[in-house]
Design an enzyme around this catalytic site. Structure first.
Site, PDB file in Angstrom:
ATOM      1  N   SER A 118       0.557  -1.329   0.038  1.00  0.00           N
ATOM      2  CA  SER A 118      -0.167  -0.021  -0.017  1.00  0.00           C
ATOM      3  C   SER A 118       0.917   1.086  -0.058  1.00  0.00           C
ATOM      4  CB  SER A 118      -0.713  -0.014   1.371  1.00  0.00           C
ATOM      5  OG  SER A 118      -1.603  -1.288   1.370  1.00  0.00           O
ATOM      6  N   HIS A 139      -0.976  -2.586  -7.256  1.00  0.00           N
ATOM      7  CA  HIS A 139      -1.831  -2.287  -5.982  1.00  0.00           C
ATOM      8  C   HIS A 139      -3.355  -2.330  -6.314  1.00  0.00           C
ATOM      9  CE1 HIS A 139      -2.844   1.129  -2.702  1.00  0.00           C
ATOM     10  NE2 HIS A 139      -2.880  -0.258  -2.190  1.00  0.00           N
ATOM     11  N   GLU A 151      -3.908   0.354  -9.061  1.00  0.00           N
ATOM     12  CA  GLU A 151      -3.008   1.228  -9.097  1.00  0.00           C
ATOM     13  C   GLU A 151      -1.659   0.671  -9.402  1.00  0.00           C
ATOM     14  OE1 GLU A 151      -1.993   3.357  -5.456  1.00  0.00           O
ATOM     15  OE2 GLU A 151      -1.740   5.171  -6.284  1.00  0.00           O
ATOM     16  N   ASN A 189      -3.255   6.144  -1.509  1.00  0.00           N
ATOM     17  CA  ASN A 189      -3.038   6.223   0.237  1.00  0.00           C
ATOM     18  C   ASN A 189      -2.472   7.344   0.540  1.00  0.00           C
ATOM     19  OD1 ASN A 189      -4.219   3.916   1.299  1.00  0.00           O
ATOM     20  ND2 ASN A 189      -2.679   2.816   0.319  1.00  0.00           N
TER      21      ASN A 189
HETATM   22  N1  LIG Z   1      -6.394  -4.729   3.521  1.00  0.00           N
HETATM   23  C1  LIG Z   1      -6.137  -3.534   2.357  1.00  0.00           C
HETATM   24  O1  LIG Z   1      -7.478  -3.144   2.359  1.00  0.00           O
HETATM   25  C2  LIG Z   1      -5.173  -3.673   1.467  1.00  0.00           C
HETATM   26  C3  LIG Z   1      -5.499  -2.857   0.402  1.00  0.00           C
HETATM   27  C4  LIG Z   1      -4.658  -2.651  -0.658  1.00  0.00           C
HETATM   28  C5  LIG Z   1      -3.213  -3.301  -0.467  1.00  0.00           C
HETATM   29  N2  LIG Z   1      -2.887  -3.957   0.716  1.00  0.00           N
HETATM   30  C6  LIG Z   1      -1.603  -4.322   0.935  1.00  0.00           C
HETATM   31  O2  LIG Z   1      -1.730  -5.935   0.838  1.00  0.00           O
HETATM   32  C7  LIG Z   1      -0.548  -6.578   1.570  1.00  0.00           C
HETATM   33  C8  LIG Z   1      -1.267  -7.534   2.469  1.00  0.00           C
HETATM   34  O3  LIG Z   1      -2.515  -6.961   3.215  1.00  0.00           O
HETATM   35  P1  LIG Z   1      -3.489  -7.762   3.945  1.00  0.00           P
HETATM   36  O4  LIG Z   1      -4.578  -6.869   4.362  1.00  0.00           O
HETATM   37  O5  LIG Z   1      -3.918  -8.996   3.032  1.00  0.00           O
HETATM   38  O6  LIG Z   1      -2.742  -8.191   5.408  1.00  0.00           O
HETATM   39  P2  LIG Z   1      -3.169  -9.825   6.090  1.00  0.00           P
HETATM   40  O7  LIG Z   1      -2.561  -9.300   7.480  1.00  0.00           O
HETATM   41  O8  LIG Z   1      -4.597  -9.920   5.918  1.00  0.00           O
HETATM   42  O9  LIG Z   1      -2.499 -10.869   5.558  1.00  0.00           O
HETATM   43  C9  LIG Z   1      -1.075 -11.076   5.451  1.00  0.00           C
HETATM   44  C10 LIG Z   1      -0.592 -12.402   4.836  1.00  0.00           C
HETATM   45  O10 LIG Z   1       0.680 -12.502   4.937  1.00  0.00           O
HETATM   46  C11 LIG Z   1       1.012 -13.795   5.388  1.00  0.00           C
HETATM   47  N3  LIG Z   1       2.594 -13.726   5.393  1.00  0.00           N
HETATM   48  C12 LIG Z   1       3.324 -13.055   6.241  1.00  0.00           C
HETATM   49  N4  LIG Z   1       4.781 -13.208   6.187  1.00  0.00           N
HETATM   50  C13 LIG Z   1       4.667 -14.179   5.078  1.00  0.00           C
HETATM   51  C14 LIG Z   1       5.764 -14.742   4.264  1.00  0.00           C
HETATM   52  N5  LIG Z   1       7.176 -14.551   4.728  1.00  0.00           N
HETATM   53  N6  LIG Z   1       5.518 -15.388   3.314  1.00  0.00           N
HETATM   54  C15 LIG Z   1       4.246 -15.571   3.055  1.00  0.00           C
HETATM   55  N7  LIG Z   1       3.236 -15.181   3.581  1.00  0.00           N
HETATM   56  C16 LIG Z   1       3.346 -14.218   4.719  1.00  0.00           C
HETATM   57  C17 LIG Z   1       0.496 -13.881   6.778  1.00  0.00           C
HETATM   58  O11 LIG Z   1       0.497 -14.996   7.327  1.00  0.00           O
HETATM   59  C18 LIG Z   1      -1.020 -13.203   6.225  1.00  0.00           C
HETATM   60  O12 LIG Z   1      -1.730 -14.430   5.936  1.00  0.00           O
HETATM   61  C19 LIG Z   1      -0.015  -5.288   2.257  1.00  0.00           C
HETATM   62  O13 LIG Z   1       1.244  -5.104   1.758  1.00  0.00           O
HETATM   63  C20 LIG Z   1      -0.854  -4.435   2.366  1.00  0.00           C
HETATM   64  O14 LIG Z   1      -0.360  -3.092   2.896  1.00  0.00           O
HETATM   65  C21 LIG Z   1      -3.993  -4.148   1.620  1.00  0.00           C
END
Ligand SMILES: NC(=O)c1ccc[n+]([C@@H]2O[C@H](COP(=O)([O-])OP(=O)(O)OC[C@H]3O[C@@H](n4cnc5c(N)ncnc54)[C@H](O)[C@@H]3O)[C@@H](O)[C@H]2O)c1
Length: 295
Positions: A118, A139, A151, A189
Site C-alpha cells: 500500500s 496495488h 494502481e 493512500n
Molecule cells: N487490507 C487492505 O485493504 C489492503 C488494500 C490494498 C493493499 N494492501 C496491502 O496488501 C498487503 C497484504 O495486506 P492484507 O490486508 O492482505 O494483510 P493480512 O494481514 O490480511 O495478510 C497478510 C498475510 O501474509 C502472510 N505472510 C506473512 N509473512 C509471510 C511470508 N514471509 N511469506 C508468505 N506469507 C506471509 C500472513 O500469514 C498473512 O496471511 C499489504 O502490503 C497491504 O499493505 C492491503
C-alpha cells in the site's frame, strides 16, 4: 502469461488469487501459515457463491477457478515455473525486503515481481533484487473481486515493457489500471490515509462519535463507507504502517498516526479481521455496531 504465484493469503492475497484464477490463470497461493491458506480457499468459495447469487459468476467459473488454485507453505515450490509473482504479505518493510531477496533467487530469471504494498517504496524493494527493471507495484483495492482499480506503480528502474505488460494484464483481469510514480503513499493512500487519520483525531479529541463521523462522510460526501468503517475494513495495523511510511517519507508531522490509532493497534483491536476496531463484528451479522469503547 499463465502461471502466477501470490504470496500471502490474507485479506488481499485471497482476493488477488480469486481474480487471477477466475480469469484462467494457474495460481500458486503461498503463505507461511497453513491455517491461513485453508481459510483463504474457504473465503474464495464464499465470495464465488456471493458472485453467483448476484449473477456475476457461474457455478462452472467457480469450479474451474478452484481447480486453477494450488496452495503452498514452501515458497521455493510455490514460485517454481511462475511468470509473475504478486506479493501480498503483511505490510512490513523488513518482511517484504526479505521476501524479495528470496524471490530473486527462487523465481525463474524472467519472472516479473510485483508487490501489492500500500505504501512501501517499490524502488527500495527492487533494490534488494538483481532484476530491478522487472519489479513493479500492482496495488489492488479491497475487496479485490469487486473493486475495478489497479494502481500500478513504476519504481525508479522499472522498464516500460514491464509496465506495459502489467497494464495489459490488469485489463485482462477486467480491471482499470492507472500508472503512477513511486513516492510515499503513491496516489491512493497519500490522499486516503490523511482523511482516515483526521477522522480518528476527530474521535480522539471528542469532537464527534463514531456514528456521527461516519454518517457525515457517507451522507455529506456520498462515500459508500465512513472513514472509520473503512479503516476497520482495511485493517488498523495496515493504516498505521502506511501513515508511518508517509510520515518518514515526507518528514512532515502532519502524517503522524493519531495516538488513538497507535493504542488500538498495540492492543490488537485491528478492525474487521480481529473482530473489533471502531465497530465490533459478529460472524454472519451485517449490522454495524459501534465498539463499546466508543459508546
Ligand atoms: N487490507 C487492505 O485493504 C489492503 C488494500 C490494498 C493493499 N494492501 C496491502 O496488501 C498487503 C497484504 O495486506 P492484507 O490486508 O492482505 O494483510 P493480512 O494481514 O490480511 O495478510 C497478510 C498475510 O501474509 C502472510 N505472510 C506473512 N509473512 C509471510 C511470508 N514471509 N511469506 C508468505 N506469507 C506471509 C500472513 O500469514 C498473512 O496471511 C499489504 O502490503 C497491504 O499493505 C492491503
Amino acid at each position: 502469461m499463465l502461471n502466477v504465484a501470490v504470496i500471502g493469503a490474507g485479506t488481499m492475497g485471497n482476493g488477488i488469487a480469486h481474480v487471477f484464477a477466475q480469469n484462467g490463470f494457474k495460481v500458486n497461493l503461498i503463505d507461511v501459515n497453513a491455517a491461513q491458506l485453508e481459510k483463504a480457499i474457504q473465503t474464495i468459495q464464499k465470495n464465488f457463491d456471493r458472485q453467483i447469487a448476484k449473477g456475476t459468476a457461474t457455478e462452472e467459473q467457480k469450479s474451474s477457478a478452484l481447480a486453477n488454485l494450488t496452495t503452498f507453505t514452501d515458497m521455493a515450490k510455490g514460485v517454481d515455473g511462475t511468470e509473475l509473482v504478486v506479493e501480498a504479505a503483511t505490510e512490513n518493510i523488513e518482511l517484504k525486503l526479505n521476501i524479495f531477496k528470496q524471490l530473486d533467487s527462487l523465481a525463474p530469471a524472467n519472472a516479473l515481481l510485483a508487490t501489492n504494498t500500500s505504501s512501501i517504496s517499490i524502488t527500495r524493494i527492487a533494490a534488494v533484487t538483481k532484476r530491478a527493471s522487472q519489479v513493479i507495484g500492482m496495488h489492488f483495492m479491497n475487496p479485490v473481486p469487486v473493486m475495478k482499480l489497479v494502481e500500478i506503480i513504476n519504481g525508479y528502474a522499472t522498464s516500460q515493457t514491464v509496465t506495459d505488460t502489467i497494464v495489459a494484464l490488469s485489463k485482462q483481469l477486467g480491471k482499470v489500471p492507472c500508472v503512477v510514480n513511486d513516492y510515499p503513499g503513491f496516489i491512493a493512500n497519500r490522499i486516503l490515509m490523511p482523511m482516515i487519520n483526521e477522522a480518528i483525531y476527530s474521535l480522539y479529541e471528542g469532537i464527534a462519535g463514531v456514528n456521527e463521523i461516519d454518517t457525515i462522510m457517507k451522507l455529506g460526501m456520498a462515500h459508500p463507507m465512513g472513514p472509520l468503517q473503512l479503516a476497520d475494513f482495511i485493517g488498523l495495523d495496515t493504516c498505521h504502517s502506511i501513515l508511518n511510511v508517509l510520515h518518514e517519507g515526507f518528514g512532515n508531522p502532519k502524517y503522524a498516526p493519531c495516538p488513538l490509532l497507535t493504542n488500538m493497534v498495540t492492543a490488537g483491536y485491528l478492525g474487521v479481521k480481529a473482530g473489533e476496531g471502531f465497530y465490533k463484528y459478529t460472524a454472519g451479522s451485517k449490522e454495524l455496531v459501534v465498539s463499546d469503547r466508543f459508546n
